[in-house]
Design a protein around this motif. Structure first.
Motif, PDB file in Angstrom:
ATOM      1  N   LEU A  35      -1.963  -2.516  -7.888  1.00  0.00           N
ATOM      2  CA  LEU A  35      -0.829  -1.896  -7.200  1.00  0.00           C
ATOM      3  C   LEU A  35       0.403  -2.794  -7.251  1.00  0.00           C
ATOM      4  O   LEU A  35       1.517  -2.314  -7.468  1.00  0.00           O
ATOM      5  N   THR A  45       5.339   5.725  -4.549  1.00  0.00           N
ATOM      6  CA  THR A  45       4.534   6.725  -3.865  1.00  0.00           C
ATOM      7  C   THR A  45       5.495   7.846  -3.501  1.00  0.00           C
ATOM      8  O   THR A  45       6.417   7.634  -2.710  1.00  0.00           O
ATOM      9  N   LEU A  54       3.341   0.931  -2.722  1.00  0.00           N
ATOM     10  CA  LEU A  54       2.143   1.654  -3.142  1.00  0.00           C
ATOM     11  C   LEU A  54       0.963   1.230  -2.285  1.00  0.00           C
ATOM     12  O   LEU A  54       0.872   0.085  -1.854  1.00  0.00           O
ATOM     13  N   HIS A  60       0.479   8.089  -6.974  1.00  0.00           N
ATOM     14  CA  HIS A  60       1.243   7.023  -7.618  1.00  0.00           C
ATOM     15  C   HIS A  60       1.960   7.638  -8.812  1.00  0.00           C
ATOM     16  O   HIS A  60       1.320   8.276  -9.651  1.00  0.00           O
TER      17      HIS A  60
END
Length: 74
Positions: A35, A45, A54, A60
């Motif tokens: 991430l 996001t 994120l 995502h």
């Protein structure tokens, strides 16, 4: 010895591209590192204002798909 291992990579929930395509690293041993790498590549996001960090939960989006969503007003 051969044994199974688990690795993580960030995949765009819209187009399926990997955050690591074309990079030196193709996967991470920890979800948080995957991430962090995706965030460093401007992944977001969707739906968070401003686009937030994120997390392992939620969708995502790669930068291209995030821009498409923004243009569509989603």
């Amino acid at each position: 010895m051969i044994r199974p291992v688990t690795y993580y990579e960030a995949i765009c929930d819209k187009c399926g591209v990997s955050a690591h395509e074309g990079g030196d690293i193709s996967a991470w041993g920890d979800a948080e590192l995957a991430l962090e790498d995706a965030e460093g590549c401007d992944w977001v996001t969707p739906g968070s204002a401003p686009p937030g960090p994120l997390t392992t939960a939620g969708r995502h989006y790669c930068p291209e798909c995030a821009a498409t969503e923004e243009e569509a007003g989603v």
